[in-house]
Design an enzyme around this catalytic site. Structure first.
Site, PDB file in Angstrom:
ATOM      1  N   HIS A 128       0.874  -1.181   0.000  1.00 49.36           N
ATOM      2  CA  HIS A 128       0.000   0.000   0.000  1.00 49.36           C
ATOM      3  C   HIS A 128       0.916   1.238   0.000  1.00 49.36           C
ATOM      4  CE1 HIS A 128      -3.432   2.431   0.344  1.00 49.36           C
ATOM      5  NE2 HIS A 128      -3.883   2.104   1.536  1.00 49.36           N
ATOM      6  N   GLN A 131      -0.242   4.912   0.980  1.00 56.08           N
ATOM      7  CA  GLN A 131      -0.442   5.093   2.418  1.00 56.08           C
ATOM      8  C   GLN A 131       0.887   5.419   3.095  1.00 56.08           C
ATOM      9  OE1 GLN A 131      -3.520   4.677   4.327  1.00 56.08           O
ATOM     10  NE2 GLN A 131      -2.200   5.751   5.790  1.00 56.08           N
ATOM     11  N   ASP A 224      -2.409  -2.405  12.130  1.00 54.65           N
ATOM     12  CA  ASP A 224      -3.413  -2.398  11.063  1.00 54.65           C
ATOM     13  C   ASP A 224      -4.387  -3.524  11.383  1.00 54.65           C
ATOM     14  OD1 ASP A 224      -4.756  -1.934   8.661  1.00 54.65           O
ATOM     15  OD2 ASP A 224      -3.378  -3.153   7.473  1.00 54.65           O
ATOM     16  N   ARG A 292      -3.088  11.698   3.292  1.00 57.99           N
ATOM     17  CA  ARG A 292      -3.252  10.947   2.031  1.00 57.99           C
ATOM     18  C   ARG A 292      -3.420  11.925   0.873  1.00 57.99           C
ATOM     19  NH1 ARG A 292      -5.096   5.723   2.144  1.00 57.99           N
ATOM     20  NH2 ARG A 292      -4.582   5.800  -0.073  1.00 57.99           N
TER      21      ARG A 292
HETATM   22  N1  NVA Z   1      -4.486  -4.117   5.344  1.00 59.81           N
HETATM   23  C1  NVA Z   1      -5.758  -3.472   5.063  1.00 59.81           C
HETATM   24  C2  NVA Z   1      -5.546  -2.044   4.719  1.00 59.81           C
HETATM   25  C3  NVA Z   1      -6.805  -1.256   4.466  1.00 59.81           C
HETATM   26  C4  NVA Z   1      -6.556   0.155   4.060  1.00 59.81           C
HETATM   27  C5  NVA Z   1      -6.482  -4.209   3.963  1.00 59.81           C
HETATM   28  O1  NVA Z   1      -5.833  -4.595   2.973  1.00 59.81           O
HETATM   29  O2  NVA Z   1      -7.681  -4.431   4.087  1.00 59.81           O
HETATM   30  N1   CP Z   2      -6.248   3.581   4.560  1.00 58.81           N
HETATM   31  C1   CP Z   2      -6.991   3.350   3.461  1.00 58.81           C
HETATM   32  O1   CP Z   2      -6.481   3.043   2.373  1.00 58.81           O
HETATM   33  O2   CP Z   2      -8.334   3.504   3.662  1.00 58.81           O
HETATM   34  P1   CP Z   2      -9.493   3.164   2.649  1.00 58.81           P
HETATM   35  O3   CP Z   2      -9.579   1.666   2.543  1.00 58.81           O
HETATM   36  O4   CP Z   2     -10.722   3.772   3.248  1.00 58.81           O
HETATM   37  O5   CP Z   2      -9.160   3.751   1.295  1.00 58.81           O
END
Ligand code: NVA
Ligand code: CP
Length: 307
Positions: A128, A131, A224, A292
């Site tokens: 990600h 982020q 997370d 973000r």
């Molecule tokens: N690790 C989480 C991050 C969400 C922004 C997911 O992939 O669901």
């Molecule tokens: N942190 C993040 O990416 O949040 P969303 O899933 O709401 O985009």
């Protein structure tokens, strides 16, 4: 050659610092840069749910003078009906950049291969990176220079967030620790890539199974969700396996007294983090969520004009 941003280590340490500098400038003067004037369109595609990523890209693209085109995969020809490569060939003739939240990293690589416009990973199963730009911006705002800071991630060490912390923090010259059970340890190839980067930047990567040892003296505490999107069927096992890695007041008390707490959100209070931590005085999660916007605008300016 067109540059893409599919993983945190697609940019060098100098490029990461340049993007963060630009994000700080854009945060001070939100409408200072208009690389998408025209308006040019940016496609923002979602295979998975999103609040922050959807809003921050839509608002950010508009701030940069452009038009966001939000595409939900279920109502498009992606998602098994048309390949990422064919989709990219259609999109690159009409849009200035492609932003995609998806499952497999391989899909993003296919989308980016030979594509003439930048492709940005807005979250995959493996990384990600957008982020992380926001998180590093937040850490810089609260702690100053990133180099030499210690960040500890607790929980699912094999998740997109853990992998991105390992790569992006190594790039920034930070000391990154992952506290996770052995079966949830980061992927070996990601650790090897991060070790190689850290050897250049003066950072380091440590994997711990003892959460208390991993918290000791940290400048930044992070966690997370234990159940990432796509892992819902493993929920019961994950709640059992990751329970000892919850961030609590005890965790915070072992970190530096001025440590900050960050979380990409959405959060499950009472699971990966206690409410009194995420809603407490050391938490900077709302700055992080706002960042973000600024970080992704800087990334787009850099990809479109400076890379
Ligand atoms: N690790 C989480 C991050 C969400 C922004 C997911 O992939 O669901
Ligand atoms: N942190 C993040 O990416 O949040 P969303 O899933 O709401 O985009």
């Amino acid at each position: 050659m067109t540059r893409h941003f599919l993983r945190d280590d697609d940019i060098t340490a100098a490029e990461q610092a340049e993007i963060l500098d630009l994000a700080i400038e854009l945060k001070k003067d939100r409408w200072a840069q208009k690389p998408l004037a025209g308006p040019q369109t940016v496609a923002v595609i979602f295979d998975k749910s999103s609040t922050r990523t959807r809003v921050s890209f839509a608002v950010g693209i508009a701030d940069l003078g452009g038009t966001p085109l939000i595409i939900t995969t279920a109502s498009s020809q992606l998602g098994g009906k048309e390949t990422p490569a064919d989709t990219a060939r259609v999109l690159e003739r009409q849009v200035a950049a492609i932003v995609w939240r998806t499952y497999a990293q391989a899909g993003l690589e296919q989308m980016a291969k030979d594509t003439r416009v930048p492709v940005v990973n807005a979250l995959s199963d493996d990384f990600h990176p957008c982020q992380l730009l926001a998180d590093l911006l937040t850490i810089r705002e609260h702690k100053g220079d990133l180099k030499g800071l210690t960040l500890t991630f607790f929980g699912d060490g094999r998740s997109n967030m853990a992998h991105s912390y390992v790569l992006a923090c190594a790039t920034a010259g930070m000391h990154v620790r992952v506290a996770a059970p052995e079966d949830y340890s980061p992927r070996d190839d990601v650790i090897a890539d991060a070790d190689r980067i850290a050897a250049q930047t003066g950072g380091s990567v440590e994997i711990h199974t003892d959460p208390l040892e991993a918290a000791a003296g940290a400048d930044i505490i992070v966690t997370d969700t234990w159940v990432s999107m796509g892992k819902e069927e493993e929920k019961i096992a994950r709640l059992r396996d990751l329970g000892a890695y919850k961030v609590t007041e005890e965790t915070m008390s072992l970190a530096r007294p001025d440590a900050i707490f960050i979380h990409c959100l959405p959060a499950d209070r009472g699971y990966e983090v206690d409410a009194n931590v995420i809603d407490g005085p050391q938490s900077v999660v709302w700055d992080e969520a706002e960042n973000r916007l600024h970080a992704q605008k800087a990334l787009l300016v850099w990809l479109l004009q400076r890379a």
